[in-house]
Write an enzyme that holds these catalytic residues in place. Structure first.
Site, PDB file in Angstrom:
ATOM      1  N   MET A  10     -26.370  -5.439  -2.454  1.00  0.00           N
ATOM      2  CA  MET A  10     -26.883  -6.739  -2.874  1.00  0.00           C
ATOM      3  C   MET A  10     -26.479  -7.801  -1.856  1.00  0.00           C
ATOM      4  O   MET A  10     -25.355  -7.791  -1.345  1.00  0.00           O
ATOM      5  CB  MET A  10     -26.312  -7.111  -4.245  1.00  0.00           C
ATOM      6  CG  MET A  10     -26.672  -6.153  -5.371  1.00  0.00           C
ATOM      7  SD  MET A  10     -28.399  -6.203  -5.855  1.00  0.00           S
ATOM      8  CE  MET A  10     -28.519  -7.860  -6.494  1.00  0.00           C
ATOM      9  N   LYS A  33     -32.314  -7.705   2.305  1.00  0.00           N
ATOM     10  CA  LYS A  33     -33.343  -6.654   2.401  1.00  0.00           C
ATOM     11  C   LYS A  33     -34.742  -7.237   2.237  1.00  0.00           C
ATOM     12  O   LYS A  33     -35.648  -6.936   3.021  1.00  0.00           O
ATOM     13  CB  LYS A  33     -33.103  -5.579   1.337  1.00  0.00           C
ATOM     14  CG  LYS A  33     -31.793  -4.852   1.460  1.00  0.00           C
ATOM     15  CD  LYS A  33     -31.601  -3.834   0.359  1.00  0.00           C
ATOM     16  CE  LYS A  33     -31.622  -4.437  -1.024  1.00  0.00           C
ATOM     17  NZ  LYS A  33     -30.540  -5.438  -1.232  1.00  0.00           N
ATOM     18  N   ASP A  59     -40.874  -3.032  -1.103  1.00  0.00           N
ATOM     19  CA  ASP A  59     -39.560  -3.596  -1.412  1.00  0.00           C
ATOM     20  C   ASP A  59     -39.076  -3.051  -2.747  1.00  0.00           C
ATOM     21  O   ASP A  59     -39.868  -2.599  -3.578  1.00  0.00           O
ATOM     22  CB  ASP A  59     -39.628  -5.122  -1.459  1.00  0.00           C
ATOM     23  CG  ASP A  59     -38.249  -5.761  -1.387  1.00  0.00           C
ATOM     24  OD1 ASP A  59     -37.398  -5.241  -0.638  1.00  0.00           O
ATOM     25  OD2 ASP A  59     -38.013  -6.774  -2.077  1.00  0.00           O
ATOM     26  N   GLU A  60     -37.759  -3.100  -2.967  1.00  0.00           N
ATOM     27  CA  GLU A  60     -37.128  -2.584  -4.188  1.00  0.00           C
ATOM     28  C   GLU A  60     -37.555  -1.140  -4.461  1.00  0.00           C
ATOM     29  O   GLU A  60     -37.813  -0.739  -5.597  1.00  0.00           O
ATOM     30  CB  GLU A  60     -37.460  -3.481  -5.391  1.00  0.00           C
ATOM     31  CG  GLU A  60     -37.028  -4.923  -5.233  1.00  0.00           C
ATOM     32  CD  GLU A  60     -35.506  -5.122  -5.146  1.00  0.00           C
ATOM     33  OE1 GLU A  60     -34.763  -4.167  -5.414  1.00  0.00           O
ATOM     34  OE2 GLU A  60     -35.079  -6.235  -4.810  1.00  0.00           O
ATOM     35  N   GLN A 120     -36.045   1.521  -4.638  1.00  0.00           N
ATOM     36  CA  GLN A 120     -35.196   2.361  -5.492  1.00  0.00           C
ATOM     37  C   GLN A 120     -35.788   2.544  -6.882  1.00  0.00           C
ATOM     38  O   GLN A 120     -35.477   3.503  -7.582  1.00  0.00           O
ATOM     39  CB  GLN A 120     -33.782   1.776  -5.606  1.00  0.00           C
ATOM     40  CG  GLN A 120     -33.654   0.507  -6.436  1.00  0.00           C
ATOM     41  CD  GLN A 120     -33.874  -0.758  -5.639  1.00  0.00           C
ATOM     42  OE1 GLN A 120     -34.251  -0.707  -4.465  1.00  0.00           O
ATOM     43  NE2 GLN A 120     -33.634  -1.899  -6.259  1.00  0.00           N
ATOM     44  N   CYS A 176     -18.050  -7.582   1.972  1.00  0.00           N
ATOM     45  CA  CYS A 176     -17.309  -7.926   0.764  1.00  0.00           C
ATOM     46  C   CYS A 176     -16.578  -9.256   1.014  1.00  0.00           C
ATOM     47  O   CYS A 176     -16.394  -9.679   2.162  1.00  0.00           O
ATOM     48  CB  CYS A 176     -16.314  -6.802   0.475  1.00  0.00           C
ATOM     49  SG  CYS A 176     -15.224  -7.079  -0.945  1.00  0.00           S
ATOM     50  N   CYS A 206     -13.593  -9.727   0.945  1.00  0.00           N
ATOM     51  CA  CYS A 206     -12.360  -9.459   1.700  1.00  0.00           C
ATOM     52  C   CYS A 206     -12.630  -9.292   3.193  1.00  0.00           C
ATOM     53  O   CYS A 206     -11.700  -9.226   3.993  1.00  0.00           O
ATOM     54  CB  CYS A 206     -11.666  -8.218   1.154  1.00  0.00           C
ATOM     55  SG  CYS A 206     -12.474  -6.656   1.605  1.00  0.00           S
ATOM     56  N   CYS A 238     -16.673  -4.025  -1.313  1.00  0.00           N
ATOM     57  CA  CYS A 238     -16.224  -2.774  -0.716  1.00  0.00           C
ATOM     58  C   CYS A 238     -15.666  -1.899  -1.837  1.00  0.00           C
ATOM     59  O   CYS A 238     -15.337  -2.390  -2.925  1.00  0.00           O
ATOM     60  CB  CYS A 238     -15.184  -3.015   0.362  1.00  0.00           C
ATOM     61  SG  CYS A 238     -13.569  -3.560  -0.252  1.00  0.00           S
TER      62      CYS A 238
END
Length: 202
Positions: free
Chosen positions: A11, A15, A86-87, A89, A144, A146, A181
């Site tokens: 996310m 994309k 797109d999308e 999945q 992420c 972090c 992550c």
């Protein structure tokens, strides 16, 4: 020879923006694009594809029972030079095979953009099939909070905690998901951390 491409990312990895930029680049060279998305993706309206940075375009919505190969033959044969999905999945495995057959039989490149795994880190059916049959697989990277590479699409509840159970498909965007992550994802679950979503008020 045309190829079937699978470009995946977590996310927030832009994309949809890349799909729309790719569409623009083809059209700038006077090539016709058939832009499609599965009907499960209703966040931007029925016939609209919109990225977080504001790019948008009209899109043809494909239902789960639609034969994409047959649809191509009926409406796009001889009209389009490339298919951008797109999308992806959310397409069925049979629909991914239908896109594969379009590449094989008509030498039309098909570029699929989407997620690889769900919030439980399981492959989506459409993504699984793409991993099996795509000619080219490319990761679109994001990070992420972090600073490490994000690989997990964490689903966050209204209290800011990571959800580990529920339906695979739950559309929400930045208000319900965040890319993390794996280390931060596991720590968040173990420690019950409250996760701040991007764009949320502090």
């Amino acid at each position: 020879m045309a190829k079937l491409y699978f470009k995946y990312g977590a996310m927030g990895s832009s994309k949809t923006a890349q799909a729309l930029i790719t569409k623009y680049n083809y059209e700038e060279n006077d090539l016709n694009v058939w832009l499609i998305k599965p009907s499960a993706d209703t966040r931007d309206g029925v016939n609209m594809l919109r990225s977080r940075i504001g790019l948008e375009a009209q899109v043809e919505v494909i239902g789960p029972n639609t034969d994409i190969y047959q649809r191509y033959q009926q409406t796009e044969l001889g009209k389009c030079d490339v298919i951008i999905a797109d999308e992806c999945q959310f397409f069925t495995q049979e629909q991914i095979d239908q896109l594969r057959y379009i590449v094989n039989d008509y030498n039309i490149p098909v570029m699929c953009f989407g997620l690889r795994t769900d919030f439980q880190i399981h492959l989506f059916p459409g993504s699984l099939r793409l991993m099996e049959v795509a000619d080219t697989i490319q990761e679109i990277k994001t990070i992420c909070d972090c600073g490490a590479k994000a690989t997990v699409n964490a689903r966050i509840d209204e209290n800011g905690h990571i959800i580990t159970e529920g339906d695979q498909v739950f559309l929400g965007g930045n208000d319900s998901y965040i890319a993390m992550c794996h280390k931060c994802y596991i720590q968040g679950i173990r420690e019950g951390k409250k996760i701040k979503l991007h764009g949320a008020e502090s």
